[in-house]
Design an enzyme around this catalytic site. Structure first.
Site, PDB file in Angstrom:
ATOM      1  N   ILE A  39       1.000  -1.076  -0.203  1.00 27.50           N
ATOM      2  CA  ILE A  39      -0.696  -0.108   0.021  1.00 27.50           C
ATOM      3  C   ILE A  39       0.623   1.355   0.135  1.00 27.50           C
ATOM      4  O   ILE A  39       0.890   2.334  -0.267  1.00 27.50           O
ATOM      5  CB  ILE A  39      -0.499  -0.419   0.793  1.00 27.50           C
ATOM      6  CG1 ILE A  39      -2.165  -1.663   0.767  1.00 27.50           C
ATOM      7  CG2 ILE A  39      -1.362   1.286   1.464  1.00 27.50           C
ATOM      8  CD1 ILE A  39      -2.889  -1.332   0.287  1.00 27.50           C
ATOM      9  N   ASP A  40       2.065   1.009   1.140  1.00 24.79           N
ATOM     10  CA  ASP A  40       2.809   2.120   0.490  1.00 24.79           C
ATOM     11  C   ASP A  40       3.596   2.585  -1.102  1.00 24.79           C
ATOM     12  O   ASP A  40       3.214   3.333  -0.794  1.00 24.79           O
ATOM     13  CB  ASP A  40       3.783   1.814   2.103  1.00 24.79           C
ATOM     14  CG  ASP A  40       3.437   2.223   3.124  1.00 24.79           C
ATOM     15  OD1 ASP A  40       2.367   2.970   3.383  1.00 24.79           O
ATOM     16  OD2 ASP A  40       4.546   1.877   4.543  1.00 24.79           O
ATOM     17  N   ALA A  41       3.417   1.474  -1.248  1.00 22.49           N
ATOM     18  CA  ALA A  41       4.652   1.969  -2.528  1.00 22.49           C
ATOM     19  C   ALA A  41       3.131   2.135  -3.152  1.00 22.49           C
ATOM     20  O   ALA A  41       4.354   3.154  -4.211  1.00 22.49           O
ATOM     21  CB  ALA A  41       4.517   0.154  -3.218  1.00 22.49           C
TER      22      ALA A  41
ATOM     23  N   GLN B 221       1.370   4.423  -2.634  1.00 22.79           N
ATOM     24  CA  GLN B 221       1.339   5.848  -1.985  1.00 22.79           C
ATOM     25  C   GLN B 221       2.439   6.652  -2.556  1.00 22.79           C
ATOM     26  O   GLN B 221       2.483   7.808  -3.650  1.00 22.79           O
ATOM     27  CB  GLN B 221       0.983   5.812  -1.042  1.00 22.79           C
ATOM     28  CG  GLN B 221       1.005   8.009  -0.752  1.00 22.79           C
ATOM     29  CD  GLN B 221       1.719   7.993  -0.488  1.00 22.79           C
ATOM     30  OE1 GLN B 221       2.599   8.251  -0.005  1.00 22.79           O
ATOM     31  NE2 GLN B 221       1.564   9.489  -0.402  1.00 22.79           N
ATOM     32  N   MET B 222       3.598   6.689  -2.230  1.00 22.23           N
ATOM     33  CA  MET B 222       4.766   6.378  -3.211  1.00 22.23           C
ATOM     34  C   MET B 222       5.715   6.493  -4.304  1.00 22.23           C
ATOM     35  O   MET B 222       5.550   7.029  -5.277  1.00 22.23           O
ATOM     36  CB  MET B 222       5.680   5.814  -1.844  1.00 22.23           C
ATOM     37  CG  MET B 222       5.278   6.470  -0.323  1.00 22.23           C
ATOM     38  SD  MET B 222       6.799   6.128   0.485  1.00 22.23           S
ATOM     39  CE  MET B 222       6.601   4.023   0.696  1.00 22.23           C
TER      40      MET B 222
END
Length: 238
Positions: free
Chosen positions: A13-15, A17-18
């Site tokens: 999920i962070d991937a 967003q970033m």
């Protein structure tokens, strides 16, 4: 040829967003559609394949934080575990990508479709006070008002309205209610933000939250709030 980074389960999920906005910007700067294709392939892998069946549940229009929270994992009330900020990262990333890539970019319709589905799913989950709970489907399991998820939802919805993607009559009241909650119940006179969940990956992380609690975080609380503010400013809400 662009290589695919190796990610652990908790990074997906962070991937989104970033990584997605960065790849979108690289595609624009380098005028290279390969970045858009890599972005799309990574997004769709996370959406439809990561874990058992992907991290996105089209039935609910929401995302599990990572494979650890895929079914059969549930919240105490038996509902799927949908973390507010985790879903906020995704819908905000979709809005940011749409703001970056040219309108002629392949797969843009996919991002619009998913942003619309998520926004629709979030409307009935908004609390009466304007916030969204930390746990989107179980208000009794670390529910409570939370500023980062709320800010990201408001940002994406406001972007959607400003760009004609989302219906004004449906979403402006939701956006206005959420923004007023943030500036009334989260924002201090000195700029400090309350009800910001600390670093974590699920509803119980960093609890309990409060108006005065100083969270353990890396400035993303303020960043989420400012993102929402940029689109609210463009809306010129009265």
């Amino acid at each position: 040829m662009l290589s695919t980074p190796q990610l652990n389960d908790w990074d997906w999920i962070d991937a989104i967003q970033m990584g997605m906005p960065v790849l979108a910007k690289m595609g624009v700067l380098d005028n290279n559609p390969a970045f858009y294709e890599k972005m799309y392939n990574m997004y769709m892998f996370t959406r439809d394949k990561e874990g058992a069946n992907g991290l996105y549940n089209p039935k609910d229009g929401l995302w599990w934080r990572d494979a650890d929270f895929d079914p059969p994992y549930t919240e105490p009330n038996g509902e799927d575990s949908y973390w507010s900020r985790g879903n906020g990262w995704v819908i905000a990333a979709l809005a940011k990508v749409l703001a970056i890539v040219p309108e002629s970019t392949r797969h843009r319709d996919q991002y619009i479709k998913d942003l619309k589905a998520m926004a629709k799913a979030l409307v009935p989950l908004q609390r009466k006070d304007g916030f969204w709970n930390v746990s989107l489907h179980d208000e009794n399991n670390y529910g409570g008002k939370e500023a980062t998820g709320t800010s990201l939802f408001i940002y994406a919805m406001a972007y959607g309205v400003n760009q004609g993607i989302l219906d004004k009559e449906t979403y402006v009241p939701v956006i206005k209610k959420g923004w007023e909650a943030l500036i009334k119940d989260s924002l201090h006179e000195n700029g400090f933000l309350g009800y910001v969940q600390s670093t974590g990956k699920e509803p119980k992380a960093g609890q309990p939250l409060s108006y005065d609690k100083v969270p353990d975080f890396e400035d993303y609380g303020l960043g989420c709030f400012l993102l929402a503010g940029t689109e609210i400013y463009r809306m010129n809400l009265e």
